[in-house]
Design a protein around this motif. Structure first.
Motif, PDB file in Angstrom:
ATOM      1  N   ARG A 213       0.890  -1.189   0.103  1.00 34.58           N
ATOM      2  CA  ARG A 213      -0.080  -0.094  -0.013  1.00 34.58           C
ATOM      3  C   ARG A 213       0.809   1.152  -0.145  1.00 34.58           C
ATOM      4  O   ARG A 213       0.767   2.218  -0.605  1.00 34.58           O
ATOM      5  CB  ARG A 213      -0.975   0.074   1.269  1.00 34.58           C
ATOM      6  N   ASN A 214       1.739   1.310   0.797  1.00 36.72           N
ATOM      7  CA  ASN A 214       2.843   2.439   0.922  1.00 36.72           C
ATOM      8  C   ASN A 214       3.351   2.761  -0.370  1.00 36.72           C
ATOM      9  O   ASN A 214       3.591   4.071  -0.611  1.00 36.72           O
ATOM     10  CB  ASN A 214       3.889   2.161   1.879  1.00 36.72           C
ATOM     11  N   ARG A 215       3.901   1.991  -1.221  1.00 37.07           N
ATOM     12  CA  ARG A 215       4.394   2.285  -2.478  1.00 37.07           C
ATOM     13  C   ARG A 215       3.418   3.017  -3.452  1.00 37.07           C
ATOM     14  O   ARG A 215       3.840   3.783  -4.213  1.00 37.07           O
ATOM     15  CB  ARG A 215       4.974   0.998  -3.399  1.00 37.07           C
ATOM     16  N   ILE A 216       2.219   2.613  -3.401  1.00 31.72           N
ATOM     17  CA  ILE A 216       0.993   3.486  -3.877  1.00 31.72           C
ATOM     18  C   ILE A 216       1.149   4.936  -3.471  1.00 31.72           C
ATOM     19  O   ILE A 216       0.943   5.674  -4.093  1.00 31.72           O
ATOM     20  CB  ILE A 216      -0.256   2.560  -4.007  1.00 31.72           C
ATOM     21  N   ILE A 217       0.992   5.124  -2.154  1.00 33.19           N
ATOM     22  CA  ILE A 217       1.020   6.334  -1.453  1.00 33.19           C
ATOM     23  C   ILE A 217       2.081   7.278  -2.027  1.00 33.19           C
ATOM     24  O   ILE A 217       1.945   8.304  -2.601  1.00 33.19           O
ATOM     25  CB  ILE A 217       0.971   6.012  -0.041  1.00 33.19           C
ATOM     26  N   SER A 218       3.404   6.857  -2.049  1.00 37.70           N
ATOM     27  CA  SER A 218       4.314   7.359  -2.608  1.00 37.70           C
ATOM     28  C   SER A 218       4.359   7.558  -3.968  1.00 37.70           C
ATOM     29  O   SER A 218       4.828   8.820  -4.650  1.00 37.70           O
ATOM     30  CB  SER A 218       5.638   7.097  -2.071  1.00 37.70           C
ATOM     31  N   GLY A 219       3.918   6.675  -4.981  1.00 38.83           N
ATOM     32  CA  GLY A 219       3.875   6.555  -6.027  1.00 38.83           C
ATOM     33  C   GLY A 219       2.887   7.566  -6.621  1.00 38.83           C
ATOM     34  O   GLY A 219       3.227   8.247  -7.833  1.00 38.83           O
TER      35      GLY A 219
ATOM     36  N   GLY B  60       6.445   2.196   9.670  1.00 36.78           N
ATOM     37  CA  GLY B  60       6.309   1.896   8.442  1.00 36.78           C
ATOM     38  C   GLY B  60       6.426   3.252   7.244  1.00 36.78           C
ATOM     39  O   GLY B  60       6.504   3.240   6.338  1.00 36.78           O
ATOM     40  N   SER B  61       6.117   4.472   8.012  1.00 29.22           N
ATOM     41  CA  SER B  61       6.200   5.711   7.522  1.00 29.22           C
ATOM     42  C   SER B  61       7.791   5.960   6.742  1.00 29.22           C
ATOM     43  O   SER B  61       7.850   6.411   5.822  1.00 29.22           O
ATOM     44  CB  SER B  61       6.118   6.787   8.362  1.00 29.22           C
ATOM     45  N   LEU B  62       8.778   5.264   7.465  1.00 27.27           N
ATOM     46  CA  LEU B  62      10.103   5.496   6.873  1.00 27.27           C
ATOM     47  C   LEU B  62      10.177   4.547   5.865  1.00 27.27           C
ATOM     48  O   LEU B  62      11.064   5.127   4.844  1.00 27.27           O
ATOM     49  CB  LEU B  62      11.021   4.943   8.054  1.00 27.27           C
ATOM     50  N   ILE B  63       9.348   3.446   5.612  1.00 29.88           N
ATOM     51  CA  ILE B  63       9.485   2.578   4.482  1.00 29.88           C
ATOM     52  C   ILE B  63       8.888   3.434   3.335  1.00 29.88           C
ATOM     53  O   ILE B  63       9.304   3.571   2.307  1.00 29.88           O
ATOM     54  CB  ILE B  63       8.610   1.619   4.775  1.00 29.88           C
ATOM     55  N   THR B  64       7.891   4.158   3.558  1.00 28.70           N
ATOM     56  CA  THR B  64       6.900   4.953   2.538  1.00 28.70           C
ATOM     57  C   THR B  64       8.159   6.118   2.005  1.00 28.70           C
ATOM     58  O   THR B  64       8.046   6.404   0.921  1.00 28.70           O
ATOM     59  CB  THR B  64       5.730   5.690   3.197  1.00 28.70           C
ATOM     60  N   ALA B  65       8.812   6.826   3.191  1.00 24.99           N
ATOM     61  CA  ALA B  65       9.369   7.628   2.701  1.00 24.99           C
ATOM     62  C   ALA B  65      10.730   7.518   1.797  1.00 24.99           C
ATOM     63  O   ALA B  65      11.214   8.094   1.024  1.00 24.99           O
ATOM     64  CB  ALA B  65      10.133   8.385   4.148  1.00 24.99           C
ATOM     65  N   ARG B  66      11.226   6.177   2.235  1.00 24.80           N
ATOM     66  CA  ARG B  66      12.352   5.705   1.522  1.00 24.80           C
ATOM     67  C   ARG B  66      11.844   5.202  -0.140  1.00 24.80           C
ATOM     68  O   ARG B  66      12.497   5.436  -0.806  1.00 24.80           O
ATOM     69  CB  ARG B  66      13.211   4.498   2.254  1.00 24.80           C
TER      70      ARG B  66
END
Length: 365
Positions: free
Chosen positions: A225-231, A246-252
Motif C-alpha cells: 500500500r505504501n508504494r502506491i501512496i508515494s507513487g 512503516g512511514s520510513l518505508i514509505t519515505a524511502r
C-alpha cells in the motif's frame, strides 16, 4: 460499466484480467508477464498449464484458473462495477495515474471508489505514526488543511493517527483527499475510520486499493500500500514517526521513486521524533512551514499561492519547537511567570495550546 481503457476492452477480456488478478501468487510483474507472453488475458487463461510453469508460475496457481471461488469473485467484482462511483483502472488505461505508472512494480489494477480523476491531480502524501502525540496530530491536520487550500490533493493511508488527521485536515479546507487502503474496498480497515471513509467519498474524494474487493488486511499488504501512496504523490511529508515506523518505508520508497521527502523535526527526547530526524540525516528536507513545501514544488501548475500564516505568538512559537512547563516558558521567554500563565490561559481558551501532565503543547491552527 465504470472502466477506462486505452483501447476497447471486451467484457470477456475484462473478466479474464480480473481472473488473473485474483489468482494466488500473481503479483504485478507476473500479471504483465502473462499478458505480454500470450497477447491478452483471454489467451493466457486458455494456454496450457505447462506454458505458465515455463514462465515461472507455480503449478498450483495455473491449476487455480478455473476454480469456482475465482469465478464467484469475478462475478461479484463485475456487479460492483455496475454501481455508480465505482471504478477499475488498469495500467494501460488512459486514466491510470501517470506518476504511479512510472514506478517499478506499479499495480496492474486499481479499484477506486469515488472520483478517479483525483489520481491524476497534484498530490502530497502526509503520513506518520498511528500513535501520534496530540501536537503531531494538530500539525498534520493544520499542514494538510493549508496544503489542500494551496491546491494539493492530500493522500494518505486511512490509518489511525497521522493518516486520519491528514484526511480530516483536507476535508476541513473543503479540499480533496485520497485514502489508499491495505485491504479490499469492501473490507474497510480500520473500522474505526468507517465514518471518515464515508466522509471522504461524500465530499468528492476517493478510496483506492490494489487488492481484491473482499481482501482482508494482512501485514504484508501495508508495505505494498505504501508504494502506491508515494507513487501517486509529488512528495511525502512525514510528521511524526519512530525508527520502526512503516512511514520510513514509505519515505524511502518515495526517495527511490524520485519524489521529494519532507520531515518535521521534534524533541530529541521523544522516540516518535527519531524517525523524522533519521530521514533528515538521510537527506529529507527539514520542514517548519507549509511554504517550504509549496516553494519546493513551485514548478507544478494549478497550485494556488502558498497560504500566508498569521504571526505566531512568542509563547506559541516556543511550544511549537518543544513542549514545556510554565516555569520553563517563563525562563526561555524572559517573561514573568504570572504573565506566562495569563497568556497560556488565553491561548488555551482559543484552542491554540493544551496542558498534559504539567507540560504545555502547541495546537497548530
Amino acid at each position: 460499466m465504470n472502466t477506462l481503457f486505452a483501447a476497447p476492452c471486451s467484457p470477456a477480456e475484462l473478466e479474464a484480467r480480473l481472473r488473473l488478478h485474483l489468482l494466488p501468487d500473481i503479483g504485478s510483474r507476473r500479471f504483465r508477464t502473462l499478458i505480454q507472453a500470450f497477447g491478452s488475458a483471454c489467451s493466457a487463461l486458455s494456454a496450457p498449464a505447462r506454458a505458465w510453469v515455463a514462465l515461472g508460475v507455480a503449478q498450483a496457481c495455473a491449476d487455480a484458473r478455473r476454480s469456482p471461488e475465482v469465478r464467484t469473485a469475478v462475478s461479484a467484482t463485475m456487479a460492483w462495477l455496475e454501481r455508480p462511483g465505482q471504478h477499475l483502472l488498469m495500467w494501460d488505461d488512459p486514466g491510470y495515474p501517470a506518476l504511479l505508472k512510472e514506478t517499478d512494480d506499479a499495480p496492474p489494477l486499481l479499484y477506486v471508489a469515488g472520483d478517479p480523476v483525483l489520481l491524476e491531480r497534484a498530490q502530497l502524501a502526509v503520513i506518520g505514526s498511528r500513535r501520534a502525540t496530540p501536537p503531531a496530530l494538530d500539525t498534520a491536520r493544520a499542514f494538510s488543511r493549508h496544503l489542500a487550500r494551496g491546491g494539493f490533493t492530500i493522500t494518505s493511508g486511512l490509518a489511525l493517527g497521522i493518516d486520519g488527521a491528514a484526511h480530516r485536515g483536507a476535508l476541513d479546507a473543503q479540499g480533496s483527499t485520497i485514502a489508499v487502503l491495505g485491504s479490499g474496498l469492501q473490507k474497510l480497515y480500520p473500522q474505526r475510520h468507517a465514518v471518515l471513509a464515508r466522509d471522504i467519498l461524500e465530499r468528492g474524494g476517493a478510496l483506492v486499493s490494489e487488492f481484491a474487493l473482499d481482501a482482508v488486511p494482512q501485514p504484508g499488504n501495508f508495505p505494498r500500500r505504501n508504494r502506491i501512496i508515494s507513487g501517486l504523490s509529488l512528495g511525502v511529508l512525514v510528521v511524526e514517526a519512530s525508527l520502526a515506523s512503516g512511514s520510513l518505508i514509505t519515505a524511502r520508497l518515495a526517495a527511490e521513486q524520485g519524489r521529494e521527502v519532507y520531515a518535521i523535526p521534534g524533541s530529541i527526547h521523544h522516540p516518535g521524533a527519531k524517525g523524522c530526524h533519521q530521514l533528515i540525516r538521510d537527506g529529507a528536507l527539514l520542514v517548519e512551514s507549509v511554504e517550504q513545501i509549496v516553494d519546493s514544488l513551485r514548478g507544478w501548475q494549478n497550485l494556488a499561492p502558498a497560504p500566508v500564516d498569521e504571526p505566531v505568538d512568542p509563547l506559541l512559537a516556543l511550544l511549537i519547537a518543544a513542549p514545556q512547563t510554565s516555569e520553563a516558558l517563563a525562563l526561555s521567554s524572559g517573561l514573568a511567570l504570572a504573565q506566562v500563565l495569563a497568556r497560556l490561559t488565553e491561548l488555551e481558551l482559543i484552542g491554540r495550546v493544551s496542558n498534559e501532565a504539567g507540560r504545555w503543547f502547541a495546537r497548530c491552527g
